[in-house]
Design a protein around this motif. Sequence first.
Motif, PDB file in Angstrom:
ATOM      1  N   GLU A 283       0.548  -1.471  -0.092  1.00  0.00           N
ATOM      2  CA  GLU A 283      -0.007   0.045   0.291  1.00  0.00           C
ATOM      3  C   GLU A 283       1.257   1.051  -0.020  1.00  0.00           C
ATOM      4  OE1 GLU A 283      -4.190   1.897   0.045  1.00  0.00           O
ATOM      5  OE2 GLU A 283      -3.793  -0.165  -0.898  1.00  0.00           O
ATOM      6  N   ALA A 284       2.094   1.612   1.000  1.00  0.00           N
ATOM      7  CA  ALA A 284       2.835   2.723   0.951  1.00  0.00           C
ATOM      8  C   ALA A 284       3.393   2.779  -0.445  1.00  0.00           C
ATOM      9  CB  ALA A 284       4.406   2.393   1.407  1.00  0.00           C
ATOM     10  N   ILE A 285       3.707   1.113  -1.023  1.00  0.00           N
ATOM     11  CA  ILE A 285       4.361   1.459  -2.380  1.00  0.00           C
ATOM     12  C   ILE A 285       3.678   2.213  -3.549  1.00  0.00           C
ATOM     13  CG2 ILE A 285       4.952   0.279  -4.426  1.00  0.00           C
ATOM     14  CD1 ILE A 285       6.524  -1.681  -2.896  1.00  0.00           C
ATOM     15  N   ARG A 286       2.674   1.710  -3.606  1.00  0.00           N
ATOM     16  CA  ARG A 286       0.902   2.362  -4.298  1.00  0.00           C
ATOM     17  C   ARG A 286       0.882   3.540  -3.989  1.00  0.00           C
ATOM     18  NH1 ARG A 286      -4.660   3.897  -4.132  1.00  0.00           N
ATOM     19  NH2 ARG A 286      -4.923   3.298  -2.229  1.00  0.00           N
ATOM     20  N   LEU A 287       0.744   4.093  -2.944  1.00  0.00           N
ATOM     21  CA  LEU A 287       1.047   5.736  -2.479  1.00  0.00           C
ATOM     22  C   LEU A 287       1.665   6.266  -3.055  1.00  0.00           C
ATOM     23  CD1 LEU A 287      -1.339   5.584   1.341  1.00  0.00           C
ATOM     24  CD2 LEU A 287      -1.998   5.915  -1.043  1.00  0.00           C
ATOM     25  N   THR A 288       3.385   5.353  -2.949  1.00  0.00           N
ATOM     26  CA  THR A 288       4.559   6.526  -3.731  1.00  0.00           C
ATOM     27  C   THR A 288       4.019   6.691  -5.135  1.00  0.00           C
ATOM     28  OG1 THR A 288       5.372   6.268  -1.590  1.00  0.00           O
ATOM     29  CG2 THR A 288       6.459   6.851  -3.425  1.00  0.00           C
ATOM     30  N   ARG A 289       3.605   5.586  -5.279  1.00  0.00           N
ATOM     31  CA  ARG A 289       3.651   5.764  -6.848  1.00  0.00           C
ATOM     32  C   ARG A 289       2.968   6.848  -7.232  1.00  0.00           C
ATOM     33  NH1 ARG A 289       5.554   2.010 -10.121  1.00  0.00           N
ATOM     34  NH2 ARG A 289       5.819  -0.107  -9.364  1.00  0.00           N
ATOM     35  N   GLN A 290       1.432   7.510  -6.963  1.00  0.00           N
ATOM     36  CA  GLN A 290       0.571   8.054  -6.881  1.00  0.00           C
ATOM     37  C   GLN A 290       1.131   9.205  -6.404  1.00  0.00           C
ATOM     38  OE1 GLN A 290      -3.153   7.239  -5.100  1.00  0.00           O
ATOM     39  NE2 GLN A 290      -3.374   9.618  -4.422  1.00  0.00           N
ATOM     40  N   LEU A 291       1.546   9.350  -5.373  1.00  0.00           N
ATOM     41  CA  LEU A 291       2.421  10.666  -5.261  1.00  0.00           C
ATOM     42  C   LEU A 291       3.650  11.013  -6.165  1.00  0.00           C
ATOM     43  CD1 LEU A 291       2.635  13.123  -2.847  1.00  0.00           C
ATOM     44  CD2 LEU A 291       4.826  11.629  -2.425  1.00  0.00           C
ATOM     45  N   ALA A 292       4.158  10.531  -6.535  1.00  0.00           N
ATOM     46  CA  ALA A 292       5.177  10.528  -7.697  1.00  0.00           C
ATOM     47  C   ALA A 292       4.889  10.799  -9.313  1.00  0.00           C
ATOM     48  CB  ALA A 292       6.292   9.221  -7.942  1.00  0.00           C
TER      49      ALA A 292
ATOM     50  N   ALA B 289       1.907  12.897  -9.379  1.00  0.00           N
ATOM     51  CA  ALA B 289       1.371  13.904  -9.031  1.00  0.00           C
ATOM     52  C   ALA B 289       2.647  15.681  -8.823  1.00  0.00           C
ATOM     53  CB  ALA B 289      -0.167  13.988  -8.091  1.00  0.00           C
ATOM     54  N   ILE B 290       3.715  15.487  -8.084  1.00  0.00           N
ATOM     55  CA  ILE B 290       4.866  15.959  -8.125  1.00  0.00           C
ATOM     56  C   ILE B 290       6.283  15.388  -8.854  1.00  0.00           C
ATOM     57  CG2 ILE B 290       5.324  14.691  -6.146  1.00  0.00           C
ATOM     58  CD1 ILE B 290       6.396  17.152  -5.032  1.00  0.00           C
ATOM     59  N   ASP B 291       6.705  16.196  -8.962  1.00  0.00           N
ATOM     60  CA  ASP B 291       7.666  15.965  -9.619  1.00  0.00           C
ATOM     61  C   ASP B 291       9.107  16.107  -9.266  1.00  0.00           C
ATOM     62  OD1 ASP B 291       9.771  15.859 -11.948  1.00  0.00           O
ATOM     63  OD2 ASP B 291       9.676  17.183 -12.814  1.00  0.00           O
ATOM     64  N   HIS B 292       9.452  15.177  -7.834  1.00  0.00           N
ATOM     65  CA  HIS B 292      10.734  15.254  -7.118  1.00  0.00           C
ATOM     66  C   HIS B 292      11.064  14.544  -7.115  1.00  0.00           C
ATOM     67  CE1 HIS B 292      11.852  16.149  -3.328  1.00  0.00           C
ATOM     68  NE2 HIS B 292      11.749  17.776  -3.335  1.00  0.00           N
ATOM     69  N   PRO B 293      12.723  14.169  -6.859  1.00  0.00           N
ATOM     70  CA  PRO B 293      13.396  13.614  -7.006  1.00  0.00           C
ATOM     71  C   PRO B 293      13.682  12.479  -6.104  1.00  0.00           C
ATOM     72  CG  PRO B 293      14.880  15.272  -6.771  1.00  0.00           C
ATOM     73  CD  PRO B 293      14.027  15.726  -7.607  1.00  0.00           C
ATOM     74  N   GLU B 294      13.369  13.429  -4.883  1.00  0.00           N
ATOM     75  CA  GLU B 294      13.188  12.731  -3.241  1.00  0.00           C
ATOM     76  C   GLU B 294      12.202  11.466  -2.784  1.00  0.00           C
ATOM     77  OE1 GLU B 294      15.879  11.939   0.083  1.00  0.00           O
ATOM     78  OE2 GLU B 294      16.632  12.072  -2.528  1.00  0.00           O
ATOM     79  N   VAL B 295      11.142  11.627  -4.610  1.00  0.00           N
ATOM     80  CA  VAL B 295      10.365  10.927  -4.490  1.00  0.00           C
ATOM     81  C   VAL B 295      10.569  10.018  -5.316  1.00  0.00           C
ATOM     82  CG1 VAL B 295       7.518  10.963  -4.911  1.00  0.00           C
ATOM     83  CG2 VAL B 295       8.313  13.009  -4.283  1.00  0.00           C
ATOM     84  N   ALA B 296      11.107   9.949  -6.192  1.00  0.00           N
ATOM     85  CA  ALA B 296      11.466   8.876  -6.916  1.00  0.00           C
ATOM     86  C   ALA B 296      11.678   8.098  -5.889  1.00  0.00           C
ATOM     87  CB  ALA B 296      12.149  10.083  -8.131  1.00  0.00           C
ATOM     88  N   GLY B 297      13.174   8.520  -5.159  1.00  0.00           N
ATOM     89  CA  GLY B 297      14.267   8.294  -4.515  1.00  0.00           C
ATOM     90  C   GLY B 297      13.722   7.524  -3.230  1.00  0.00           C
ATOM     91  N   LEU B 298      12.261   7.855  -3.129  1.00  0.00           N
ATOM     92  CA  LEU B 298      11.721   6.544  -2.231  1.00  0.00           C
ATOM     93  C   LEU B 298      11.217   5.215  -2.667  1.00  0.00           C
ATOM     94  CD1 LEU B 298      10.971   6.045   0.941  1.00  0.00           C
ATOM     95  CD2 LEU B 298       8.826   7.715   0.709  1.00  0.00           C
ATOM     96  N   LEU B 299      10.621   6.383  -4.161  1.00  0.00           N
ATOM     97  CA  LEU B 299       9.828   4.996  -4.404  1.00  0.00           C
ATOM     98  C   LEU B 299      11.021   3.973  -5.226  1.00  0.00           C
ATOM     99  CD1 LEU B 299       7.570   3.841  -5.682  1.00  0.00           C
ATOM    100  CD2 LEU B 299       7.774   5.292  -7.957  1.00  0.00           C
ATOM    101  N   ALA B 300      11.925   4.070  -5.130  1.00  0.00           N
ATOM    102  CA  ALA B 300      13.065   2.995  -5.503  1.00  0.00           C
ATOM    103  C   ALA B 300      13.384   2.205  -4.589  1.00  0.00           C
ATOM    104  CB  ALA B 300      14.457   4.067  -6.745  1.00  0.00           C
ATOM    105  N   LEU B 301      13.300   2.842  -3.473  1.00  0.00           N
ATOM    106  CA  LEU B 301      14.136   2.734  -2.078  1.00  0.00           C
ATOM    107  C   LEU B 301      12.661   1.098  -1.751  1.00  0.00           C
ATOM    108  CD1 LEU B 301      15.667   1.724  -0.249  1.00  0.00           C
ATOM    109  CD2 LEU B 301      14.801   3.779   1.085  1.00  0.00           C
ATOM    110  N   MET B 302      11.824   1.745  -1.855  1.00  0.00           N
ATOM    111  CA  MET B 302      10.837   0.870  -1.487  1.00  0.00           C
ATOM    112  C   MET B 302      10.870  -0.524  -2.292  1.00  0.00           C
ATOM    113  SD  MET B 302       7.430   2.948  -0.423  1.00  0.00           S
ATOM    114  CE  MET B 302       7.275   4.037   1.109  1.00  0.00           C
ATOM    115  N   LEU B 303      11.405  -0.592  -3.682  1.00  0.00           N
ATOM    116  CA  LEU B 303      10.969  -1.217  -4.602  1.00  0.00           C
ATOM    117  C   LEU B 303      12.179  -2.436  -4.765  1.00  0.00           C
ATOM    118  CD1 LEU B 303       9.778   0.967  -7.818  1.00  0.00           C
ATOM    119  CD2 LEU B 303       8.150  -1.712  -6.862  1.00  0.00           C
ATOM    120  N   LEU B 304      13.342  -1.151  -4.039  1.00  0.00           N
ATOM    121  CA  LEU B 304      14.514  -2.346  -3.884  1.00  0.00           C
ATOM    122  C   LEU B 304      14.826  -3.225  -2.558  1.00  0.00           C
ATOM    123  CD1 LEU B 304      17.215   0.382  -5.138  1.00  0.00           C
ATOM    124  CD2 LEU B 304      16.585  -1.652  -6.267  1.00  0.00           C
ATOM    125  N   HIS B 305      13.817  -2.336  -1.674  1.00  0.00           N
ATOM    126  CA  HIS B 305      13.545  -3.189  -0.535  1.00  0.00           C
ATOM    127  C   HIS B 305      12.654  -4.438  -0.466  1.00  0.00           C
ATOM    128  CE1 HIS B 305      16.700  -1.541   2.226  1.00  0.00           C
ATOM    129  NE2 HIS B 305      15.584  -0.146   1.869  1.00  0.00           N
TER     130      HIS B 305
END
Length: 385
Positions: A184-193, A195-211
Amino acid sequence: MDEALLRRLTPGVLTALVRRGADFAAAEDAVQEALVEAVRVWPADPPRDAKGWLVTVAWRKFLDAARADTARRRREDLVEEEPAPGPAPTVDDTLQLYFLCAHPSLTPSSAVALTLRAVGGLTTRQIARAYLVPEATMAQRISRAKRTVSGVRLDRPGDVATVLRVLYLVFNEGYSGDVDVAAEAIRLTRQLATAIDHPEVAGLLALMLLHHARRAARTASDGSLVPLAEQDRGRWDTGAIAEGVEILQAALARDRLGEFQAQAAIAALHADAPTAGETDWVQIVEWYDELARLTDSPVVRLNRAVAVGEADGARAGLAELAQLDGSLPRYAAVAAYLHEGAGDLITAARLYAEAAKKAADLLERDHLTRQAARLHTLLDAHRHG
């Protein structure tokens, strides 16, 4: 009934009501009533514009409640301003809802619960089960959070860093109940990504996917914890790893490094190694240096000591560890690992046992206890050999 569709539409409907002037608590109640109505009506009479239908019904529910409220005069203006019926705008303006649910006035646990309820569209019962608390307790937590943010207007830019911390908290808090909270956190972070063009949002999504890609390999068939070095890498999700690396590379290319991008870079180096022995520990140490510079976190420095121990030898890791506060969480576990690597099995066994007593997580406690028992067995065999 398409429950997934309702969950996707919920945050947009809630945002529409708040933008029209409804306070958050009343708007959320009205949206919940509209969802109940949708479940009753849609199977026999599905609307052409699902979001528009929900906005219209939720707004009417809100107005019905407002008219019955003692503050009738203040809210009568809202009735006159009711927009004409018609298709709902297709724009996704839920970004402000993320900011509202991660408002600094909320405690972390309340922000997490409100985010899952308002943005994620989960029921109070689902959230309570996921966090292993009674439903009544979670209902009180969400009600308090709704009251806290009810007076906050959606007319100021929110703090992206706070939203990311809340989403990271959601991701890290387990897989219990009938909802996979990490997914669910990954889904919400995808949704946030989106809605907003921000490298740290992308960084968090990448981190979640890799973990998340390593999840299947983290526990053995008996439920015991499997350390990263011992995991069966054939069980890692290569698709999630590839997506995470691609998202991370695009974020890093923007040259606006943040802590989630640095953490994701470390996770990517682990994921890239075909075997534990081929891990590029030297580069991982360099990323920990960046992460320490960004965060000045003692926990980061603790993890860096492990990486130094792998890159330059256990004694070098112990030298780094000696500069840190011994009361840090997991300090004893790291010290035990490094002492074992340095060949001091007696000290390592003692520290593993000490770390097991301090561990809050049951799986980690069992793992550390087994490590201590393993070393005691080796020491006994050596004495009698």
